[in-house]
Motif scaffolding. Structure first.
Motif, PDB file in Angstrom:
ATOM      1  N   ALA A 102       0.847  -1.191   0.000  1.00 34.79           N
ATOM      2  CA  ALA A 102       0.000   0.000   0.000  1.00 34.79           C
ATOM      3  C   ALA A 102       0.885   1.244   0.000  1.00 34.79           C
ATOM      4  CB  ALA A 102      -0.913   0.010   1.223  1.00 34.79           C
ATOM      5  N   PRO A 103       0.327   2.388  -0.387  1.00 36.67           N
ATOM      6  CA  PRO A 103       1.107   3.630  -0.323  1.00 36.67           C
ATOM      7  C   PRO A 103       1.317   4.078   1.119  1.00 36.67           C
ATOM      8  CG  PRO A 103      -1.135   4.065  -1.085  1.00 36.67           C
ATOM      9  CD  PRO A 103      -1.003   2.595  -1.016  1.00 36.67           C
ATOM     10  N   LEU A 104       2.476   4.636   1.397  1.00 35.92           N
ATOM     11  CA  LEU A 104       2.791   5.149   2.728  1.00 35.92           C
ATOM     12  C   LEU A 104       1.876   6.333   3.037  1.00 35.92           C
ATOM     13  CD1 LEU A 104       4.904   4.722   5.017  1.00 35.92           C
ATOM     14  CD2 LEU A 104       6.252   6.527   3.928  1.00 35.92           C
ATOM     15  N   LEU A 150      -1.763  10.521   2.042  1.00 34.76           N
ATOM     16  CA  LEU A 150      -0.588   9.933   1.419  1.00 34.76           C
ATOM     17  C   LEU A 150       0.656  10.788   1.651  1.00 34.76           C
ATOM     18  CD1 LEU A 150      -1.937   8.650  -2.026  1.00 34.76           C
ATOM     19  CD2 LEU A 150      -1.822   7.465   0.173  1.00 34.76           C
ATOM     20  N   VAL A 151       1.779  10.112   1.895  1.00 33.92           N
ATOM     21  CA  VAL A 151       3.072  10.782   2.033  1.00 33.92           C
ATOM     22  C   VAL A 151       3.682  10.897   0.645  1.00 33.92           C
ATOM     23  CG1 VAL A 151       5.376  10.640   3.025  1.00 33.92           C
ATOM     24  CG2 VAL A 151       3.393   9.863   4.352  1.00 33.92           C
ATOM     25  N   ALA A 159       5.787  12.198  -5.861  1.00 31.37           N
ATOM     26  CA  ALA A 159       5.712  10.745  -6.016  1.00 31.37           C
ATOM     27  C   ALA A 159       5.288  10.107  -4.695  1.00 31.37           C
ATOM     28  CB  ALA A 159       7.064  10.191  -6.455  1.00 31.37           C
ATOM     29  N   THR A 160       4.577   9.002  -4.756  1.00 28.68           N
ATOM     30  CA  THR A 160       4.176   8.294  -3.539  1.00 28.68           C
ATOM     31  C   THR A 160       5.153   7.164  -3.252  1.00 28.68           C
ATOM     32  OG1 THR A 160       2.720   6.856  -4.820  1.00 28.68           O
ATOM     33  CG2 THR A 160       1.731   8.820  -3.856  1.00 28.68           C
ATOM     34  N   PHE A 161       5.251   6.805  -1.992  1.00 24.48           N
ATOM     35  CA  PHE A 161       6.121   5.721  -1.559  1.00 24.48           C
ATOM     36  C   PHE A 161       5.267   4.473  -1.329  1.00 24.48           C
ATOM     37  CE2 PHE A 161       8.038   9.681  -0.096  1.00 24.48           C
ATOM     38  CZ  PHE A 161       9.343   9.568  -0.576  1.00 24.48           C
ATOM     39  N   MET A 162       5.640   3.376  -1.979  1.00 23.05           N
ATOM     40  CA  MET A 162       4.932   2.113  -1.785  1.00 23.05           C
ATOM     41  C   MET A 162       5.700   1.249  -0.791  1.00 23.05           C
ATOM     42  SD  MET A 162       2.295   2.480  -3.632  1.00 23.05           S
ATOM     43  CE  MET A 162       1.639   0.811  -3.477  1.00 23.05           C
TER      44      MET A 162
END
Length: 247
Positions: free
Chosen positions: A105-107, A118-119, A138-141
């Motif tokens: 999942a996204p952080l 979302l971070v 950008a998102t972190f997964m």
């Protein structure tokens, strides 16, 4: 009035953790479920003379796994489940099961209403593409190990509706804040009076609140408090079973 009580063990446990202020806080886990239910009924004048006749506890057994901490949790839970039966604190325990898996999942962080935010990449932690260009936003997964309890909400719903339809109880007390119980609770309300106890620190799920036109005089709800748990504890020793350390 004969009352059946239907308890979502997963919801109640994690609600208690939040009410107590953390997993390490003792004094509430060795819970006498029948006493808790009786205390809650006595505090609601609208059901004067109501008595608890049936307590159904829906939970799942912890899998010990290889970690020492998990093995101790399994032993402690087993002691508690046996103590509930020995003390006549429940009439029936319905077991679901735990599923261990890896979730991706996204952080995210929580906002003030516990909703995910979302971070996104931003300095001092930035993502760069293969051309060494910053990818702002950008998102972190992340992937994490998860243990999920399965079947509890279905088991609560099944026992609630079977008892109501068979005329086994004249009213019901549901201890859960799981919105997945919306339809079974609503259906039960069309048959018998229902009280819904929210054991969590969050607001009562909108799906569990009374719908327009439902007879609020018969149905009721309230939020559980830490004192409710502290006031309904089993004896430190039940037969040969002793309360686990830290409980």
């Amino acid at each position: 009035m004969i009352v059946g009580v239907y308890i979502d063990g997963f919801n109640l446990y994690y609600g208690g953790v939040a009410l107590a202020g953390g997993r390490g806080v003792a004094g509430w886990r060795w819970l006498d479920l029948r006493q808790l239910s009786t205390n809650l009924l006595s505090q609601h004048p609208g059901w004067a003379g109501a008595t608890v006749s049936r307590v159904v506890y829906c939970t799942a057994r912890i899998k010990g796994g290889g970690a020492t901490a998990h093995q101790q949790q399994q032993r402690d839970q087993d002691t508690y489940l046996r103590a509930l039966v020995a003390a006549n604190s429940v009439d029936h325990i319905e077991y679901g099961h735990y599923v261990s898996r890896v979730a991706t999942a996204p952080l995210a962080n929580r906002d003030t209403h516990h909703r995910p935010v979302l971070v996104e990449a931003a300095w001092p932690v930035m993502v760069r593409d293969s051309a060494e260009q910053d990818v702002a936003g950008a998102t972190f997964m992340v992937s994490v190990a998860r243990r999920e309890e399965k079947g509890t909400d279905v088991n609560v719903a099944t026992h609630l509706l079977l008892d109501a339809l068979r005329g086994r109880v004249e009213a019901a007390l549901v201890i859960s804040n799981d919105s997945d119980l919306a339809l079974p609770v609503s259906t039960a309300r069309s048959l018998i009076p229902v009280g819904v106890i929210n054991p969590t620190t969050g607001q009562t799920a909108g799906a569990l609140k009374l719908a327009p036109g439902q007879r609020a005089g018969l149905h009721w709800g309230r939020v559980l408090a830490l004192q409710d748990l502290a006031d309904a504890q089993l004896p430190a020793q039940v037969g040969r079973l002793r309360k686990p350390s830290g409980w």
